[in-house]
Design a protein around this motif. Structure first.
Motif, PDB file in Angstrom:
ATOM      1  N   MET A 209       0.865  -1.121   0.036  1.00 31.96           N
ATOM      2  CA  MET A 209       0.260   0.069   0.114  1.00 31.96           C
ATOM      3  C   MET A 209       0.772   1.221   0.139  1.00 31.96           C
ATOM      4  SD  MET A 209      -3.170  -0.966   2.425  1.00 31.96           S
ATOM      5  CE  MET A 209      -2.543  -0.227   3.740  1.00 31.96           C
ATOM      6  N   GLY A 210       2.150   1.203   0.844  1.00 27.29           N
ATOM      7  CA  GLY A 210       3.130   2.404   0.463  1.00 27.29           C
ATOM      8  C   GLY A 210       3.862   2.488  -0.420  1.00 27.29           C
ATOM      9  N   GLU A 211       4.942   1.617  -0.403  1.00 31.07           N
ATOM     10  CA  GLU A 211       5.946   2.080  -1.413  1.00 31.07           C
ATOM     11  C   GLU A 211       5.586   1.376  -2.825  1.00 31.07           C
ATOM     12  OE1 GLU A 211       8.099   4.436   0.312  1.00 31.07           O
ATOM     13  OE2 GLU A 211       9.640   3.424  -1.278  1.00 31.07           O
ATOM     14  N   THR A 212       4.822   0.510  -2.921  1.00 32.66           N
ATOM     15  CA  THR A 212       4.592  -0.164  -4.273  1.00 32.66           C
ATOM     16  C   THR A 212       3.560   0.829  -5.015  1.00 32.66           C
ATOM     17  OG1 THR A 212       4.608  -2.351  -3.238  1.00 32.66           O
ATOM     18  CG2 THR A 212       3.488  -2.185  -5.293  1.00 32.66           C
TER      19      THR A 212
ATOM     20  N   SER B 265       5.595   5.914 -11.982  1.00 31.94           N
ATOM     21  CA  SER B 265       5.984   5.243 -13.161  1.00 31.94           C
ATOM     22  C   SER B 265       4.837   5.277 -14.215  1.00 31.94           C
ATOM     23  CB  SER B 265       6.565   4.248 -13.250  1.00 31.94           C
ATOM     24  OG  SER B 265       5.732   3.142 -12.338  1.00 31.94           O
ATOM     25  N   GLY B 266       3.750   5.824 -13.494  1.00 32.19           N
ATOM     26  CA  GLY B 266       2.385   5.996 -14.297  1.00 32.19           C
ATOM     27  C   GLY B 266       1.835   4.536 -14.928  1.00 32.19           C
TER      28      GLY B 266
ATOM     29  N   PHE C 282      11.659  -3.746  -7.256  1.00 36.95           N
ATOM     30  CA  PHE C 282      10.324  -3.081  -7.949  1.00 36.95           C
ATOM     31  C   PHE C 282      10.852  -2.750  -9.696  1.00 36.95           C
ATOM     32  CE2 PHE C 282       7.826   0.382  -9.826  1.00 36.95           C
ATOM     33  CZ  PHE C 282       6.572  -0.231  -9.320  1.00 36.95           C
ATOM     34  N   GLN C 283      12.068  -2.007  -9.697  1.00 34.60           N
ATOM     35  CA  GLN C 283      12.410  -1.633 -11.043  1.00 34.60           C
ATOM     36  C   GLN C 283      12.987  -2.643 -11.785  1.00 34.60           C
ATOM     37  OE1 GLN C 283      14.320   1.906  -9.694  1.00 34.60           O
ATOM     38  NE2 GLN C 283      12.414   3.015  -9.730  1.00 34.60           N
ATOM     39  N   ASN C 284      13.709  -3.437 -11.162  1.00 36.29           N
ATOM     40  CA  ASN C 284      14.876  -4.265 -11.951  1.00 36.29           C
ATOM     41  C   ASN C 284      14.720  -5.671 -11.566  1.00 36.29           C
ATOM     42  OD1 ASN C 284      15.743  -1.914 -13.057  1.00 36.29           O
ATOM     43  ND2 ASN C 284      17.260  -1.705 -11.282  1.00 36.29           N
TER      44      ASN C 284
END
Ligand SMILES: [Zn+2]
Length: 479
Positions: A348-351, A358-359, A397-399
Motif C-alpha cells: 500500500m505504501g512504497e508499491t 511510473s504511471g 520493483f524496477q529491475n
C-alpha cells in the motif's frame, strides 16, 4: 422549481480477452498495423462463413454467473442491419431475441447503504472496425482490425439515480470482470465502454420521462460530467415548457457540452432477423457446471477472507483487493514470510507510490512475491534499516534485483556486530561528554543525539535497536 429525480440505465460494452476474434481465427491483439488482422470473414466477403469461438461463450457465461444471471440453455445470434463503412458486412452479428444471460444483479455501496442494481441481460456480439478521418486530406481510412473482436453488452435496469451510483456500478462490473480474467476493462483504450441512458421525472411520479442516450464516454470523470450536464439540460427544457427529444447525444468532454447525433432508433429500425449462418448455442448442464467450477474467488469474497485469515483491516483489505494482481502478490508473499500486515504495508505504501510515479496500472505490477517476502524478513530481523530497505525495494520493483545480493553489493547490511558497534559508540561517548552528562541528569532526548552520531559514524548502517542498548549500557557503566 419542481423537484426532479434522475433515472439512469447503462449499456456497457466489454471487449473480451480472447486471443482470436469471435467468428474467425484472426488475432485480437491491440495496436497492430491497420488491417493486419483481417480475413474474408471479418471483412464481410460474400460467401465467408462465421464459426463461433467457444471461449466467448465461456467468458460471457462466467460474467453472467458472477452477476447472478440465469444462463439460457438455448441461445442464438441475430443480424442487426445497418450501413456504415466501419461495418463491412452491413450487419452486426448480435443477440436480440435470445440473449445468453438474463435477470441478474450486482450490489453497490452508496451513501445510503447497499443498493441492488438489476441487470436486464448480457448478450454477445461482434465489434465494428474503426474509421480514421484525415481532415487535412479530406479522406477517411478504415481499419478492420477491431471488426469481429468479441464483445459482451451488459444492459442494466434503469436503477441508478446519480453519477456516484453509476461509477460505483461500473467499478463493481470492472472488478468482477477483471477478477474473472474476461477483460482488462480499460475505459481509455476502449475495452470497456459505457452508454448512458438518462431521463428525469418529477419526484413522486411513476412513469419514466423521455430518455436520451449518451455515447463516447471514455473516463469516469467524463461520465460524471456528462450525467450532471444532461440532467440539468433536461430539467431546463421541462421547466421552460419544452420537451425532451428521444435521441442519441455525443458528449464532448473538452467543451463540456453534448450535441444531438441522431434521433433514437428503435430495434425495428434495424430489421433484426435470426442469423442464418450460425447454429443456435446449446449450453448443456455439464458445460455450465464446468464453467461454474472454474469461477475464481471474486473480490468481495477475497476481501472477507483477507480480514479473517490474515487479520487485515477493512481499509487495507479494500486497497489490496482493488487489483487482483496486487492481491495475488500479497497472498503469495504473506504465505512465505508469515507477516501479512508488513507485506500489506509495503504494497500500500512504497508499491503504490512507485506505481504512481511510473504511471503504471496496479494490474500490470510484476513484483516477485518471494523477493518482497525476503525484504520483509531482512527489515524485520534488523539486517536492513528502514531507509536501506526502501532502497532495496525500489531496486526489486524496477529491475527485479535479488534483495540479498544488492544489499551485499551496496554494503547496505546493518552493522550488528557488537564488538564493532561498541568501539564506535565508545568513541561517540568520548567525543560528546556534554550529551552524556545531559542524559545522565535525566534529559531523555540526549540519547537521540548520541544514536544519531553513531548512525552517522556508521553511514547509517548500524542496527538501531542494538545501538540503543549498547549506548545505555556503556553510559551506565562509564562514570
Ligand atoms: Zn478474420
Amino acid at each position: 422549481m419542481k423537484k426532479y429525480e434522475t433515472v439512469i440505465g447503462l449499456e456497457v460494452h466489454v471487449e473480451l480477452a480472447t486471443k482470436t476474434k469471435i467468428f474467425c481465427g484472426c488475432s485480437t491483439a491491440f495496436g497492430a498495423r491497420p488491417n493486419a488482422h483481417t480475413c474474408p470473414v471479418c471483412t464481410g466477403m460474400p460467401g465467408a462463413l462465421p464459426v463461433l469461438n467457444r471461449q466467448v461463450v465461456e467468458y460471457a457465461a462466467a460474467v453472467g454467473l458472477a452477476t447472478g444471471c440465469a444462463i439460457g440453455s438455448y441461445s442464438m445470434f441475430d443480424r442487426k442491419n445497418y450501413f456504415y463503412p466501419d461495418n463491412p458486412q452491413n450487419y452486426q452479428i448480435s443477440q436480440l431475441y435470445q440473449p445468453l444471460c438474463r435477470n441478474g444483479s450486482v450490489e453497490i455501496e452508496t451513501q445510503q447503504g447497499l443498493k441492488v442494481i438489476g441487470i436486464h441481460e448480457i448478450h454477445m456480439e461482434e465489434d465494428a472496425g474503426k474509421l480514421i478521418h484525415d481532415e487535412s486530406k479530406e479522406v477517411s481510412y478504415v481499419d478492420y482490425n477491431r471488426a469481429g473482436v468479441p464483445l459482451i453488452e451488459i444492459v442494466s435496469e434503469p436503477d441508478m439515480r446519480s453519477a456516484q451510483e453509476v461509477i460505483a456500478y461500473l467499478e463493481k462490473l470492472r472488478m468482477i470482470i477483471r477478477y474473472l480474467g474476461a477483460s482488462d476493462c480499460k475505459l481509455q483504450e476502449g475495452s470497456m465502454r459505457a452508454d448512458v441512458n438518462l431521463s428525469v421525472r418529477e419526484v413522486g411520479t411513476a412513469a419514466y420521462g423521455t430518455r436520451t442516450e449518451m455515447k463516447n464516454l471514455n473516463s469516469f470523470k467524463a461520465i460524471t460530467r456528462a450525467i450532471d450536464h444532461e440532467r440539468n439540460r433536461q430539467i431546463e427544457l421541462l421547466e421552460s415548457g419544452r420537451k425532451v427529444v428521444q435521441e442519441t447525444r455525443r458528449w464532448d468532454d473538452g467543451k463540456g457540452d453534448s450535441y444531438a447525433m441522431r434521433s433514437k432508433e428503435d430495434a425495428q429500425d434495424y430489421r433484426y432477423f435470426p442469423e442464418p449462418d450460425l447454429v443456435p448455442i446449446a449450453v448443456s448442464a455439464q458445460w455450465l457446471d464446468a464453467i461454474r467450477a472454474g469461477q475464481p474467488e471474486l473480490r468481495d469474497e477475497r476481501k472477507q477472507r483477507y480480514k479473517k485469515q490474515y487479520g487485515l483491516s477493512d481499509y487495507d483489505a479494500d486497497i489490496i483487493t482493488g487489483s487482483k494482481r496486487v492481491a495475488d502478490i500479497f497472498e503469495a508473499a504473506s504465505d512465505i514470510c508469515q507477516q501479512p500486515k508488513k507485506v500489506s504495508n509495503w504494497l500500500m505504501g512504497e508499491t503504490m507510490r512507485l506505481l504512481k510515479e511510473s504511471g503504471q496500472d496496479p494490474d500490470t505490477l510484476t513484483l516477485d512475491p518471494e523477493k518482497l517476502a525476503k525484504i520483509v524478513r531482512l527489515a524485520d530481523s534488523g539486517a536492513l534499516t528502514n531507509t536501506a530497505a526502501k532502497e532495496v525495494f525500489a531496486q526489486v520493483f524496477q529491475n527485479d534485483t535479488d534483495p540479498e545480493q544488492y544489499m551485499e553489493e551496496k554494503g547496505l547490511k546493518t552493522v550488528s556486530d557488537e564488538g564493532t558497534l561498541k568501539r564506535v559508540i565508545e568513541q561517540v561517548i568520548k567525543d560528546n561528554p556534554q550529551s552524556v552528562e545531559d542524559y545522565r541528569s535525566g534529559k531523555q532526548k540526549a540519547i537521540g543525539f548520541l544514536v544519531g552520531q553513531t548512525m552517522k559514524a556508521t553511514q547509517g548502517k548500524a542496527n538501531p535497536g542494538l545501538v540503543n542498548r549498547i549506548l545505555k549500557e556503556l553510559i551506565g557503566i562509564v562514570h
